[in-house]
Motif scaffolding. Sequence first.
Motif, PDB file in Angstrom:
ATOM      1  N   TYR A   1       0.140  41.178 -86.498  1.00  0.00           N
ATOM      2  CA  TYR A   1      -1.326  40.986 -86.454  1.00  0.00           C
ATOM      3  C   TYR A   1      -2.069  42.269 -86.090  1.00  0.00           C
ATOM      4  CZ  TYR A   1      -1.314  35.972 -87.232  1.00  0.00           C
ATOM      5  OH  TYR A   1      -1.179  34.726 -87.798  1.00  0.00           O
ATOM      6  N   GLN A   2      -1.473  43.126 -85.223  1.00  0.00           N
ATOM      7  CA  GLN A   2      -2.208  44.360 -84.891  1.00  0.00           C
ATOM      8  C   GLN A   2      -2.330  45.266 -86.116  1.00  0.00           C
ATOM      9  OE1 GLN A   2      -0.963  47.739 -84.653  1.00  0.00           O
ATOM     10  NE2 GLN A   2       1.075  47.070 -85.319  1.00  0.00           N
ATOM     11  N   ALA A   3      -1.408  45.088 -87.076  1.00  0.00           N
ATOM     12  CA  ALA A   3      -1.413  45.960 -88.250  1.00  0.00           C
ATOM     13  C   ALA A   3      -2.431  45.519 -89.306  1.00  0.00           C
ATOM     14  CB  ALA A   3      -0.009  45.981 -88.876  1.00  0.00           C
ATOM     15  N   ALA A   4      -2.792  44.235 -89.292  1.00  0.00           N
ATOM     16  CA  ALA A   4      -3.613  43.697 -90.390  1.00  0.00           C
ATOM     17  C   ALA A   4      -5.007  44.343 -90.496  1.00  0.00           C
ATOM     18  CB  ALA A   4      -3.710  42.177 -90.271  1.00  0.00           C
TER      19      ALA A   4
ATOM     20  N   SER B   1      -7.586  42.342 -73.333  1.00  0.00           N
ATOM     21  CA  SER B   1      -7.947  41.255 -74.257  1.00  0.00           C
ATOM     22  C   SER B   1      -8.107  39.935 -73.508  1.00  0.00           C
ATOM     23  CB  SER B   1      -6.951  41.164 -75.414  1.00  0.00           C
ATOM     24  OG  SER B   1      -5.688  40.892 -74.915  1.00  0.00           O
ATOM     25  N   LEU B   2      -7.295  39.692 -72.490  1.00  0.00           N
ATOM     26  CA  LEU B   2      -7.459  38.449 -71.723  1.00  0.00           C
ATOM     27  C   LEU B   2      -8.819  38.439 -71.016  1.00  0.00           C
ATOM     28  CD1 LEU B   2      -3.867  38.063 -70.210  1.00  0.00           C
ATOM     29  CD2 LEU B   2      -4.931  36.564 -71.911  1.00  0.00           C
TER      30      LEU B   2
ATOM     31  N   ARG C   1     -13.122  48.933 -77.236  1.00  0.00           N
ATOM     32  CA  ARG C   1     -11.843  48.347 -76.789  1.00  0.00           C
ATOM     33  C   ARG C   1     -10.779  49.421 -76.613  1.00  0.00           C
ATOM     34  NH1 ARG C   1     -10.421  44.578 -82.102  1.00  0.00           N
ATOM     35  NH2 ARG C   1     -10.352  46.275 -83.597  1.00  0.00           N
ATOM     36  N   ALA C   2     -10.808  50.475 -77.429  1.00  0.00           N
ATOM     37  CA  ALA C   2      -9.842  51.569 -77.238  1.00  0.00           C
ATOM     38  C   ALA C   2     -10.155  52.313 -75.935  1.00  0.00           C
ATOM     39  CB  ALA C   2      -9.879  52.523 -78.428  1.00  0.00           C
TER      40      ALA C   2
ATOM     41  N   GLY D   1      -4.679  44.515 -78.637  1.00  0.00           N
ATOM     42  CA  GLY D   1      -5.206  43.322 -77.958  1.00  0.00           C
ATOM     43  C   GLY D   1      -5.519  42.231 -78.973  1.00  0.00           C
ATOM     44  N   TYR D   2      -6.080  42.630 -80.109  1.00  0.00           N
ATOM     45  CA  TYR D   2      -6.340  41.661 -81.188  1.00  0.00           C
ATOM     46  C   TYR D   2      -5.018  41.038 -81.636  1.00  0.00           C
ATOM     47  CZ  TYR D   2      -7.019  39.909 -85.884  1.00  0.00           C
ATOM     48  OH  TYR D   2      -6.988  39.115 -86.996  1.00  0.00           O
TER      49      TYR D   2
END
Length: 278
Positions: A251-254, A144-145, A83-84, A108-109
């Motif tokens: 959320y991107q940080a989690a 991500s879409l 994904r990166a 994207g997550y």
Amino acid sequence: MSDRKIPLAAVIGSPIAHSRSPALHGYWLRRYGLAGYYVPMDVSQDDLADVIRAMPKMGFVGANVTIPHKEKVLALADLVTDRAALIGAANTLIFRKDGKIHADNTDGYGFTENLRTGAENWAPKAGPAAVFGAGGAARAVLASLLDIGVTEVRLSNRTRARADALQQEFGARIKVFDWVQAGNMLEGAMTVVNASSLGMVGKPEFRVPLDALSPKAVVTDLVYTPLETAFLAHAKEAGCSVVDGLGMLIYQAAPAFERWFGVRPEVDDEVRRVVLAA
Ligand code: NAP
């Protein structure tokens, strides 16, 4: 006394003083009673490679990477997630025990998780998506879409050439519209995203005619200062579910926090409050 090393993590960018990531990770560390520190590091382009190579030796287990280093850092990694690679940028580094540097992109997550949790009625595959903007954030949104199976992503950008370049890169499911006709992208759209920086404090409002917008659409703005942009307020008036951009940041940080510090942190109102106050 324990001789276990205290894990360190950082956010690397330039400038970096505005970043809310130290407040976010610092809050989670305190909340879960974990030993660890998360610090902002202002690093120039010239020093980036030296700094990243030295960090594991200093006790760092990983880092977030932000503007202007997100693309350049890929070349410094030993392993790059799919994904990166697709996005062409990394926002998360993991310094592995075997010495290898692992680069990932969780933007994207963060984007999809924010919509999934923020709008129960979100049905991304039920119709096209409309994305405004073609910068770094838009790349993560497009990837991500497409990844979750959206069959058509309409894209518009002030500088059309940048949108055309993304269409070349991401393929035929991307349809480019002229910026002056961007309102036409909304016909039948189920997901509508402002991924431009318009609407941020100090920038002009993001304006697009909303006549074609269906109330079934879920509308989001990546801008989170202010939390409710004029664009989101107008979409809400049009009857749409709206989701602000703060959740994407959290959320991107989690997943990064979990990989560095070993606990999957919860995203709740308290963490939103902490990040907003930072
Ligand atoms: P970027 O790479 O600098 O791209 C900026 C985008 O905004 C480009 O598409 C640019 O169009 C457009 N733009 C800027 N000024 C404009 C204007 N006056 N009129 C029309 N379009 C304009 O920035 P980015 O990293 O993609 O970030 C975009 C926004 O998303 C920022 O506000 C950022 O804070 C936000 N963001 C939020 C999150 C989150 O977690 N919520 C994550 C990442 C980014 P041109 O190509 O024509 O210049």
